[in-house]
Every structure is written in structure tokens, then in C-alpha cells.
Design a protein around this motif. Structure first.
Motif, PDB file in Angstrom:
ATOM      1  N   PHE A  44       3.101  10.725  11.786  1.00  0.00           N
ATOM      2  CA  PHE A  44       2.332   9.664  11.153  1.00  0.00           C
ATOM      3  C   PHE A  44       0.971   9.515  11.822  1.00  0.00           C
ATOM      4  N   GLU A  45      -0.087   9.434  11.006  1.00  0.00           N
ATOM      5  CA  GLU A  45      -1.354   8.908  11.498  1.00  0.00           C
ATOM      6  C   GLU A  45      -1.303   7.404  11.300  1.00  0.00           C
ATOM      7  N   VAL A  46      -1.624   6.652  12.346  1.00  0.00           N
ATOM      8  CA  VAL A  46      -1.429   5.206  12.277  1.00  0.00           C
ATOM      9  C   VAL A  46      -2.645   4.472  12.821  1.00  0.00           C
ATOM     10  N   LYS A  47      -2.720   3.212  12.487  1.00  0.00           N
ATOM     11  CA  LYS A  47      -3.646   2.314  13.172  1.00  0.00           C
ATOM     12  C   LYS A  47      -2.856   1.092  13.611  1.00  0.00           C
ATOM     13  N   ALA A  99     -12.378  11.800  16.308  1.00  0.00           N
ATOM     14  CA  ALA A  99     -12.233  11.121  15.018  1.00  0.00           C
ATOM     15  C   ALA A  99     -11.546   9.763  15.156  1.00  0.00           C
ATOM     16  N   ARG A 100     -11.132   9.421  16.381  1.00  0.00           N
ATOM     17  CA  ARG A 100     -10.450   8.159  16.681  1.00  0.00           C
ATOM     18  C   ARG A 100      -9.225   7.978  15.772  1.00  0.00           C
ATOM     19  N   ARG A 101      -8.369   8.994  15.826  1.00  0.00           N
ATOM     20  CA  ARG A 101      -7.119   8.960  15.071  1.00  0.00           C
ATOM     21  C   ARG A 101      -5.942   8.970  16.048  1.00  0.00           C
ATOM     22  N   VAL A 158       0.560   2.600   8.647  1.00  0.00           N
ATOM     23  CA  VAL A 158       0.466   4.037   8.392  1.00  0.00           C
ATOM     24  C   VAL A 158      -0.802   4.339   7.598  1.00  0.00           C
ATOM     25  N   VAL A 159      -1.574   5.303   8.113  1.00  0.00           N
ATOM     26  CA  VAL A 159      -2.780   5.779   7.438  1.00  0.00           C
ATOM     27  C   VAL A 159      -2.482   7.029   6.625  1.00  0.00           C
ATOM     28  N   ALA A 160      -1.690   7.949   7.191  1.00  0.00           N
ATOM     29  CA  ALA A 160      -1.350   9.200   6.508  1.00  0.00           C
ATOM     30  C   ALA A 160      -0.044   9.733   7.075  1.00  0.00           C
ATOM     31  N   ARG A 161       0.597  10.597   6.309  1.00  0.00           N
ATOM     32  CA  ARG A 161       1.844  11.235   6.711  1.00  0.00           C
ATOM     33  C   ARG A 161       1.684  12.746   6.641  1.00  0.00           C
ATOM     34  N   PHE A 162       2.267  13.445   7.628  1.00  0.00           N
ATOM     35  CA  PHE A 162       2.194  14.894   7.690  1.00  0.00           C
ATOM     36  C   PHE A 162       3.581  15.441   7.992  1.00  0.00           C
ATOM     37  N   PRO A 163       3.881  16.672   7.532  1.00  0.00           N
ATOM     38  CA  PRO A 163       5.184  17.262   7.864  1.00  0.00           C
ATOM     39  C   PRO A 163       5.307  17.517   9.368  1.00  0.00           C
ATOM     40  N   ALA A 214      -5.006   0.719  36.451  1.00  0.00           N
ATOM     41  CA  ALA A 214      -5.426   0.207  37.760  1.00  0.00           C
ATOM     42  C   ALA A 214      -4.305  -0.538  38.457  1.00  0.00           C
ATOM     43  N   ASP A 215      -3.542  -1.321  37.689  1.00  0.00           N
ATOM     44  CA  ASP A 215      -2.523  -2.159  38.328  1.00  0.00           C
ATOM     45  C   ASP A 215      -1.153  -2.096  37.658  1.00  0.00           C
ATOM     46  N   GLY A 216      -1.013  -1.350  36.555  1.00  0.00           N
ATOM     47  CA  GLY A 216       0.279  -1.199  35.902  1.00  0.00           C
ATOM     48  C   GLY A 216       0.645  -2.285  34.916  1.00  0.00           C
ATOM     49  N   ARG A 217      -0.231  -3.252  34.699  1.00  0.00           N
ATOM     50  CA  ARG A 217       0.086  -4.322  33.754  1.00  0.00           C
ATOM     51  C   ARG A 217       0.121  -3.806  32.320  1.00  0.00           C
ATOM     52  N   VAL A 218       1.128  -4.212  31.556  1.00  0.00           N
ATOM     53  CA  VAL A 218       1.163  -3.936  30.129  1.00  0.00           C
ATOM     54  C   VAL A 218       0.175  -4.870  29.446  1.00  0.00           C
ATOM     55  N   THR A 219      -0.782  -4.281  28.733  1.00  0.00           N
ATOM     56  CA  THR A 219      -1.854  -5.062  28.120  1.00  0.00           C
ATOM     57  C   THR A 219      -1.663  -5.269  26.617  1.00  0.00           C
ATOM     58  N   ARG A 220      -0.833  -4.467  26.003  1.00  0.00           N
ATOM     59  CA  ARG A 220      -0.488  -4.683  24.598  1.00  0.00           C
ATOM     60  C   ARG A 220       0.849  -4.003  24.325  1.00  0.00           C
ATOM     61  N   ILE A 221       1.534  -4.506  23.328  1.00  0.00           N
ATOM     62  CA  ILE A 221       2.841  -4.002  22.917  1.00  0.00           C
ATOM     63  C   ILE A 221       2.761  -3.662  21.439  1.00  0.00           C
ATOM     64  N   ILE A 222       3.218  -2.477  21.077  1.00  0.00           N
ATOM     65  CA  ILE A 222       3.167  -2.024  19.690  1.00  0.00           C
ATOM     66  C   ILE A 222       4.586  -1.864  19.169  1.00  0.00           C
ATOM     67  N   ASP A 223       4.893  -2.565  18.105  1.00  0.00           N
ATOM     68  CA  ASP A 223       6.197  -2.470  17.452  1.00  0.00           C
ATOM     69  C   ASP A 223       6.108  -1.410  16.355  1.00  0.00           C
ATOM     70  N   ALA A 224       6.779  -0.289  16.574  1.00  0.00           N
ATOM     71  CA  ALA A 224       6.763   0.818  15.608  1.00  0.00           C
ATOM     72  C   ALA A 224       8.067   0.920  14.834  1.00  0.00           C
ATOM     73  N   GLY A 225       8.801  -0.170  14.761  1.00  0.00           N
ATOM     74  CA  GLY A 225      10.097  -0.153  14.092  1.00  0.00           C
ATOM     75  C   GLY A 225      10.025   0.236  12.632  1.00  0.00           C
ATOM     76  N   ALA A 226       8.887  -0.026  11.984  1.00  0.00           N
ATOM     77  CA  ALA A 226       8.764   0.319  10.567  1.00  0.00           C
ATOM     78  C   ALA A 226       8.855   1.826  10.358  1.00  0.00           C
ATOM     79  N   LEU A 227       8.405   2.613  11.343  1.00  0.00           N
ATOM     80  CA  LEU A 227       8.461   4.067  11.197  1.00  0.00           C
ATOM     81  C   LEU A 227       9.898   4.559  11.226  1.00  0.00           C
TER      82      LEU A 227
END
Length: 276
Positions: free
Chosen positions: A268-271, A254-256, A52-57, A219-232
Motif C-alpha cells: 500500500f502507498e499510504v498517507k 516523491a515523499r511517498r 490508502v493512496v494506491a495499491r500494488f501487487p 535523540a531520546d527514544g520518545r514515541v512522538t506519534r502512533i499510527i493505527d494501520a488496522g484498516a489495512l
């Protein structure tokens, strides 16, 4: 999607193993002869976690179905019959600056921007509404076949998810289907794809009723990365079974990256950080 639609048992069993790269149970096979090489195994998919980078209502009554960033504001579509709408939202305080209701008998779904027009889906009515992005005034509607879940814009196409493992690439003006891909994790289909966003040419998708976001090669539907957001979810601690992770927005300038959930009080703003 809504909570009373049950997840298929196959998904519930296969998703954690597929996402985390575990091998699926297999029947015992005879050992290969010396002349037969074993079949190559698919490489594990890189796993990331959320920082988490920042939190907003965020409006805790918003049943978030679509989310995007444009010209300094968030745009959000919400669901539930009689409560569905498209809205412009201030990031800093979560205030709704403008809103337009979707017809009361329809269940609002995903949202995308095409030129100066917002396009919002409906779950089972097969109607895509168009709204002027500056005024939110309605600009007509088009029909599409099947269900509508998530929607985003990639180059000169709209990309639609419908709860299956398919992503459909549509003409933004006519909604005619141009092509489709089947989304797979290590060769296995992954369905329940929900809210969508494009980040650096990849389609990011919430996987409904899970804590996961996946990045997909269009292009082909392959999953290239998986992000676990369970902490949120752990931080939000929702008590409503409908209050699941859903909503990804990308501020390309701003690449946010922003994420939220249905009925969540926080955006949440996240990285993304490699999980090691």
C-alpha cells in the motif's frame, strides 16, 4: 519475528493502553498535602490513521522482514530458513527483478542501505550480510551481538532493533555500537520493535503482532506519534497467524510512504491522517 515466539503477557496487556494514552492501573495513593503538587502527567501521544493512496501487487509468499526504496525500486529482505533472500522488486507489478539467497540455515531479517551496499540482518545468527545494491552480489559479512530484527539508516549510523525496547546505533562499516536509546511511550518502555524506516529524521517502527506503527525521536527514544494501520489488515484479511503488518519504505524524493505485511498480497502507498 515468527508467530511461535509468544508475545510477553506484559506487552499484550500494556500495549493498547500505552499506545492510546490510557492511564495504567495504579495503587491508591494518599492525597497530597497542600504543600505537595501532583506529579505532572505525560502528554498524550498524537494518534494517526492510515489513508490508502494506491495499491500494488506484493508477493504473497514473501515473509517480509525488511523493506526500502532506492532509485526507483523496492528492495526487500525475506525470512524463514531455506527461503530467506534479498531482492529487488518492481513497484508497479510486484515482479522480482533480481534476488540473492541468504544461507539456508539462516533466518533473514531487516534491511538497510549504506552508500552502495545493502546490509541485511539475520535473526539469531548474529551475521549481517552485505550486498552490492546494483548487482546484489555478496560483499562479505560482519558479526553483531544479540538478535537482529529491523534495520535502517539514519545519517552516518545504522539503527538496529532486536525485539527489546532498545534501538542500537551502529557504525555502518564495523557494526560497533555507538550508542543506544530506550523507546518509551509516555514514559513506559515499548518493546517488540520490528521493521524500521527513517522518515524526516524520525525512526518509524512496526510493533510486532500489532496493527501499530510508531514514530520515535532518535535523540531520546520518545514515541512522538502512533499510527493505527488496522484498516489495512482488515482489507487483506489474512488467515495465517504469521501474516502480520511488517514493512515500511519511504520514497524521500516523491515523499511517498509504502507499507505491507508478511505474506500479504498487497503493498500500500499510504498517507497519515490525524485520528480525530
Amino acid at each position: 519475528m515468527i508467530a511461535f515466539r509468544p508475545l510477553r503477557a506484559a506487552l499484550a496487556l500494556a500495549l493498547p493502553a500505552a499506545l492510546l494514552g490510557a492511564a495504567a492501573p495504579q495503587a491508591v495513593q494518599p492525597a497530597p498535602t497542600p504543600q505537595t503538587a501532583p506529579a505532572p502527567q505525560a502528554a498524550p501521544v498524537p494518534l494517526y490513521r492510515i489513508e490508502v493512496v494506491a495499491r500494488f501487487p506484493h508477493d504473497p509468499r514473501a515473509f517480509t522482514q525488511g523493506l526500502l526504496w532506492h532509485a526507483g525500486h523496492l528492495y526487500e529482505s525475506t525470512g524463514k530458513e531455506g527461503r530467506s533472500e534479498v531482492r529487488r522488486v518492481a513497484l508497479a507489478d510486484g515482479r522480482v527483478l533480481a534476488r540473492r539467497a541468504i544461507p539456508a540455515d539462516q533466518f533473514g531479517e531487516g534491511l538497510a542501505l549504506w552508500k552502495t551496499t545493502l546490509v541485511s540482518l539475520t535473526w539469531t545468527h548474529g551475521i549481517a550480510h552485505r550486498w552490492n545494491v546494483a548487482s546484489l552480489k555478496p560483499e562479505g559479512a560482519r558479526r553483531y551481538p544479540g538478535e537482529g530484527w529491523g534495520l535502517t539508516t539514519l545519517d552516518d549510523s545504522l539503527v538496529l532493533s532486536d525485539g527489546t525496547s532498545a534501538l542500537r546505533f551502529l557504525d555502518p562499516d564495523t557494526l560497533a555500537e555507538r550508542r543506544r536509546v530506550s523507546v518509551t511511550v509516555r514514559g513506559r518502555p515499548l518493546d517488540q520493535l520490528n521493521e524500521l524506516e527513517v522518515i524526516d529524521g524520525q525512526v518509524y517502527a512496526n510493533v510486532w503482532q500489532t496493527d501499530y506503527i510508531v514514530a520515535i525521536d532518535p535523540a531520546d527514544g520518545r514515541v512522538t506519534r502512533i499510527i493505527d494501520a488496522g484498516a489495512l489488515r482488515g482489507e487483506v484479511a489474512p488467515t495465517d497467524s504469521d501474516a502480520v503488518l511488517n514493512g515500511i519504505a519511504w520514497d524521500a524524493k516523491a515523499r511517498r510512504m509504502f507499507v505491507t505485511g508478511k505474506l500479504w498480497p498487497t503493498l500500500f502507498e499510504v498517507k497519515l491522517v490525524p485520528a480525530v
